[in-house]
Scaffold this motif. Structure first.
Motif, PDB file in Angstrom:
ATOM      1  N   MET A 138      47.795  58.472  34.076  1.00 22.71           N
ATOM      2  CA  MET A 138      48.212  57.078  34.263  1.00 22.71           C
ATOM      3  C   MET A 138      47.319  56.376  35.287  1.00 22.71           C
ATOM      4  N   HIS A 139      47.011  57.101  36.392  1.00 20.49           N
ATOM      5  CA  HIS A 139      46.144  56.517  37.404  1.00 20.49           C
ATOM      6  C   HIS A 139      44.765  56.224  36.843  1.00 20.49           C
ATOM      7  N   SER A 140      44.240  57.143  36.015  1.00 20.06           N
ATOM      8  CA  SER A 140      42.928  56.947  35.400  1.00 20.06           C
ATOM      9  C   SER A 140      42.934  55.738  34.471  1.00 20.06           C
ATOM     10  N   ALA A 141      44.004  55.607  33.679  1.00 21.17           N
ATOM     11  CA  ALA A 141      44.096  54.466  32.759  1.00 21.17           C
ATOM     12  C   ALA A 141      44.163  53.151  33.534  1.00 21.17           C
ATOM     13  N   LEU A 142      44.928  53.150  34.641  1.00 22.97           N
ATOM     14  CA  LEU A 142      45.041  51.939  35.443  1.00 22.97           C
ATOM     15  C   LEU A 142      43.698  51.575  36.080  1.00 22.97           C
ATOM     16  N   PHE A 143      42.962  52.597  36.515  1.00 25.51           N
ATOM     17  CA  PHE A 143      41.633  52.359  37.083  1.00 25.51           C
ATOM     18  C   PHE A 143      40.704  51.725  36.055  1.00 25.51           C
ATOM     19  N   LEU A 144      40.683  52.270  34.842  1.00 24.62           N
ATOM     20  CA  LEU A 144      39.819  51.727  33.796  1.00 24.62           C
ATOM     21  C   LEU A 144      40.191  50.284  33.461  1.00 24.62           C
ATOM     22  N   ILE A 145      41.484  50.006  33.422  1.00 28.48           N
ATOM     23  CA  ILE A 145      41.925  48.643  33.105  1.00 28.48           C
ATOM     24  C   ILE A 145      41.492  47.677  34.200  1.00 28.48           C
ATOM     25  N   GLU A 146      41.726  48.065  35.469  1.00 26.65           N
ATOM     26  CA  GLU A 146      41.374  47.184  36.573  1.00 26.65           C
ATOM     27  C   GLU A 146      39.867  46.969  36.665  1.00 26.65           C
ATOM     28  N   PHE A 147      39.117  48.063  36.634  1.00 24.60           N
ATOM     29  CA  PHE A 147      37.669  47.928  36.803  1.00 24.60           C
ATOM     30  C   PHE A 147      37.041  47.216  35.605  1.00 24.60           C
ATOM     31  N   GLY A 148      37.548  47.515  34.407  1.00 24.40           N
ATOM     32  CA  GLY A 148      37.053  46.808  33.229  1.00 24.40           C
ATOM     33  C   GLY A 148      37.324  45.320  33.311  1.00 24.40           C
ATOM     34  N   ALA A 149      38.513  44.950  33.801  1.00 23.38           N
ATOM     35  CA  ALA A 149      38.833  43.530  33.964  1.00 23.38           C
ATOM     36  C   ALA A 149      37.907  42.876  34.989  1.00 23.38           C
ATOM     37  N   ILE A 150      37.560  43.610  36.073  1.00 25.61           N
ATOM     38  CA  ILE A 150      36.657  43.065  37.085  1.00 25.61           C
ATOM     39  C   ILE A 150      35.290  42.780  36.482  1.00 25.61           C
ATOM     40  N   ILE A 151      34.736  43.764  35.765  1.00 24.90           N
ATOM     41  CA  ILE A 151      33.398  43.603  35.184  1.00 24.90           C
ATOM     42  C   ILE A 151      33.393  42.486  34.148  1.00 24.90           C
ATOM     43  N   LEU A 152      34.418  42.444  33.306  1.00 21.17           N
ATOM     44  CA  LEU A 152      34.500  41.386  32.295  1.00 21.17           C
ATOM     45  C   LEU A 152      34.601  40.017  32.966  1.00 21.17           C
ATOM     46  N   GLY A 153      35.445  39.926  33.992  1.00 16.36           N
ATOM     47  CA  GLY A 153      35.581  38.655  34.698  1.00 16.36           C
ATOM     48  C   GLY A 153      34.282  38.213  35.348  1.00 16.36           C
ATOM     49  N   LEU A 154      33.543  39.171  35.941  1.00 16.83           N
ATOM     50  CA  LEU A 154      32.253  38.830  36.550  1.00 16.83           C
ATOM     51  C   LEU A 154      31.262  38.329  35.505  1.00 16.83           C
ATOM     52  N   GLY A 155      31.273  38.965  34.345  1.00 17.94           N
ATOM     53  CA  GLY A 155      30.380  38.524  33.275  1.00 17.94           C
ATOM     54  C   GLY A 155      30.676  37.100  32.836  1.00 17.94           C
ATOM     55  N   LEU A 156      31.960  36.788  32.692  1.00 13.28           N
ATOM     56  CA  LEU A 156      32.342  35.439  32.271  1.00 13.28           C
ATOM     57  C   LEU A 156      32.006  34.406  33.358  1.00 13.28           C
ATOM     58  N   LEU A 157      32.228  34.777  34.622  1.00 13.48           N
ATOM     59  CA  LEU A 157      31.873  33.875  35.712  1.00 13.48           C
ATOM     60  C   LEU A 157      30.369  33.641  35.769  1.00 13.48           C
ATOM     61  N   GLY A 158      29.593  34.716  35.533  1.00 13.05           N
ATOM     62  CA  GLY A 158      28.138  34.567  35.523  1.00 13.05           C
ATOM     63  C   GLY A 158      27.668  33.651  34.413  1.00 13.05           C
ATOM     64  N   ARG A 159      28.262  33.772  33.236  1.00 12.70           N
ATOM     65  CA  ARG A 159      27.890  32.893  32.127  1.00 12.70           C
ATOM     66  C   ARG A 159      28.256  31.451  32.435  1.00 12.70           C
ATOM     67  N   PHE A 160      29.417  31.247  33.051  1.00 13.98           N
ATOM     68  CA  PHE A 160      29.838  29.898  33.400  1.00 13.98           C
ATOM     69  C   PHE A 160      28.874  29.283  34.411  1.00 13.98           C
ATOM     70  N   ALA A 161      28.497  30.078  35.424  1.00 13.51           N
ATOM     71  CA  ALA A 161      27.543  29.584  36.423  1.00 13.51           C
ATOM     72  C   ALA A 161      26.187  29.292  35.795  1.00 13.51           C
ATOM     73  N   GLY A 162      25.776  30.127  34.841  1.00 18.73           N
ATOM     74  CA  GLY A 162      24.500  29.915  34.168  1.00 18.73           C
ATOM     75  C   GLY A 162      24.470  28.610  33.391  1.00 18.73           C
ATOM     76  N   ARG A 163      25.569  28.268  32.750  1.00 16.71           N
ATOM     77  CA  ARG A 163      25.616  27.008  32.015  1.00 16.71           C
ATOM     78  C   ARG A 163      25.531  25.801  32.943  1.00 16.71           C
ATOM     79  N   LEU A 164      26.057  25.976  34.153  1.00 15.48           N
ATOM     80  CA  LEU A 164      25.993  24.896  35.134  1.00 15.48           C
ATOM     81  C   LEU A 164      24.700  24.927  35.927  1.00 15.48           C
ATOM     82  N   ARG A 165      23.808  25.903  35.609  1.00 17.08           N
ATOM     83  CA  ARG A 165      22.550  26.089  36.337  1.00 17.08           C
ATOM     84  C   ARG A 165      22.827  26.228  37.828  1.00 17.08           C
ATOM     85  N   PHE A 166      23.750  27.126  38.145  1.00 15.61           N
ATOM     86  CA  PHE A 166      24.247  27.266  39.496  1.00 15.61           C
ATOM     87  C   PHE A 166      24.297  28.733  39.866  1.00 15.61           C
TER      88      PHE A 166
END
Length: 425
Positions: free
Chosen positions: A1-29
């Motif tokens: 259960m702890h391993s599954a929770l870790f994968l969910i949390e860390f995966g959400a972090i990486i996905l969120g960073l990717g989306l934020l990076g794309r958003f910043a890229g569109r704003l040339r920021f």
């Protein structure tokens, strides 16, 4: 259960960073402020505090700092650093005096003590190489006359990190004066030895590391960097300095190949580092320090503009190029957070982390704006765009754009006239 929770949390972090990076890229920021805000949202006192993945994020953040400094070292050769140090050291001294002193004075006025003063001096001193490089590329100023001046100041700041970080590490560790002096002596000795070896035997080292197989090159360079960083940290020299010296020692095709292979890893772990810093900053602690952070940002933005103006003038660049150089240097970012992160980890002053976060958020947003608008605003305020005594017909001619390379006839005449005035003086 702890391993599954870790994968969910860390995966959400990486996905969120990717989306934020794309958003910043569109704003040339720059995405740095978005990464910091994400860390604030999911850290202590945030919207949804993390639990299972925080330890792994901490390790990833440490790797991010190491890769940031490694990639920085790969940008330069030892001969480049020696050349810049010999020819541009006056600009480096002016940069340090105008931009480090306000941070130190602010810490003392806030009653934080001398160690925090040294740390905050570094936060306000070092400009963001990554943000500045991106801004110059976006504005098409790579070929401008003032660009070598900007790069020289950034190189000197990066080289100064090899001396500054061991000092900060020793002070934060609370070692005695004798032990601190020994640590600094070791750091300077190691840095000098690496520069000497890199100048004399850089090709030999690069041939040893070189490989036609990208996989083997990646493993050797990354493994060597982590090994040297660990040894440096064990000697209290700073892991970041060790990584920086490894980057300097590599040159030629090896440096280019390693840069290409490691860039995605650097971007990933650097983003994790910014999130980690935000995770350890309570959002509720930022409002009490927002006014000091804003005042410090205004003062040090002005001192950076003055630094770039003076350095460009010393290099014979025209007035417009001087203002562009100053405005471009305003942005702070990754290295200010790296320095503040050392203090946060050591726990010397609880308010230093929030202040550094607010300070960087302000200047990483303002930096691209000052790079674009400092020169036209200064030209309008000083009236340099319409010299006195100009004939009416000449005033009807529109002034050339200032964002392109400074090769137009007016700029050349301006530089030549200034040099003639200096010669006559």
């Amino acid at each position: 259960m702890h391993s599954a929770l870790f994968l969910i949390e860390f995966g959400a972090i990486i996905l969120g960073l990717g989306l934020l990076g794309r958003f910043a890229g569109r704003l040339r920021f720059s995405p740095i402020p978005l990464y910091l805000l994400a860390g604030l949202a999911f850290g202590e006192g945030g919207l949804l505090p993390l639990g299972a993945s925080e330890e792994f994020v901490a390790i990833g953040a440490e790797i991010g700092v190491i890769l940031l400094l490694l990639m920085l070292g790969l940008e330069y050769t030892a001969s480049d650093l020696v050349s810049h140090l010999k020819t541009q050291y006056p600009a480096g001294l002016v940069d340090f005096t105008l931009n480090a002193v306000p941070g130190a004075v602010a810490a003392l006025l806030l009653g934080w003590g001398p160690v925090a003063a040294v740390v905050l001096a570094g936060v306000t001193w070092i400009s963001s190489s990554g943000v500045i490089a991106k801004v110059m590329g976006d504005l098409g100023r790579i070929g401008n006359r003032e660009t070598p001046v900007i790069l020289s100041i950034l190189v000197l700041e990066d080289l100064a990190m090899a001396v500054y970080l061991p000092i900060v590490t020793a002070l934060l560790a609370g070692v005695s004066l004798a032990a601190g002096s020994l640590t600094l002596a070791i750091a300077l000795g190691v840095a000098g030895a690496v520069l000497f070896v890199a100048v004399r035997y850089g090709r030999v080292i690069s041939r040893f590391v070189s490989s036609d197989d990208p996989e083997k090159l990646l493993l050797v360079v990354l493994g060597l960097t982590l090994l040297v960083a660990g040894i440096a940290q064990q000697l209290q020299v700073s892991a970041a300095v060790g990584a920086f010296l490894v980057g300097i020692a590599l040159s030629g095709e090896v440096a280019e190949g390693a840069h290409t292979l490691l860039s995605p890893l650097r971007d990933l772990f650097a983003a994790v580092f910014f999130v980690f810093f935000g995770l350890h900053t309570d959002p509720a602690s930022i409002p009490p320090v927002i006014l000091p952070a804003l005042a410090l940002a205004v003062v040090t933005a002005a001192t950076k503009v003055a630094t770039g103006y003076w350095a460009a003038k010393r290099a014979g660049v025209g007035v417009k190029g001087r203002w562009r150089a100053g405005g471009t240097l305003v942005a702070r970012g990754e290295f200010s957070i790296v320095i503040a992160g050392l203090a946060v980890t050591a726990g010397i002053e609880p308010a230093l982390g929030p202040l550094a976060t607010a300070y960087v958020l302000i200047l990483v947003v303002i930096g691209p704006l000052t790079a674009r608008y400092t020169e036209p605003l200064a030209t309008r305020l000083t009236g340099r765009g319409k010299p006195a005594g100009t004939a009416p017909a000449a005033r009807q001619t529109p002034e050339p754009a200032t964002d392109g390379p400074a090769r137009d006839a007016d700029a050349e005449r301006e530089v030549l006239s200034e040099r003639d005035a200096v010669d006559r003086a």
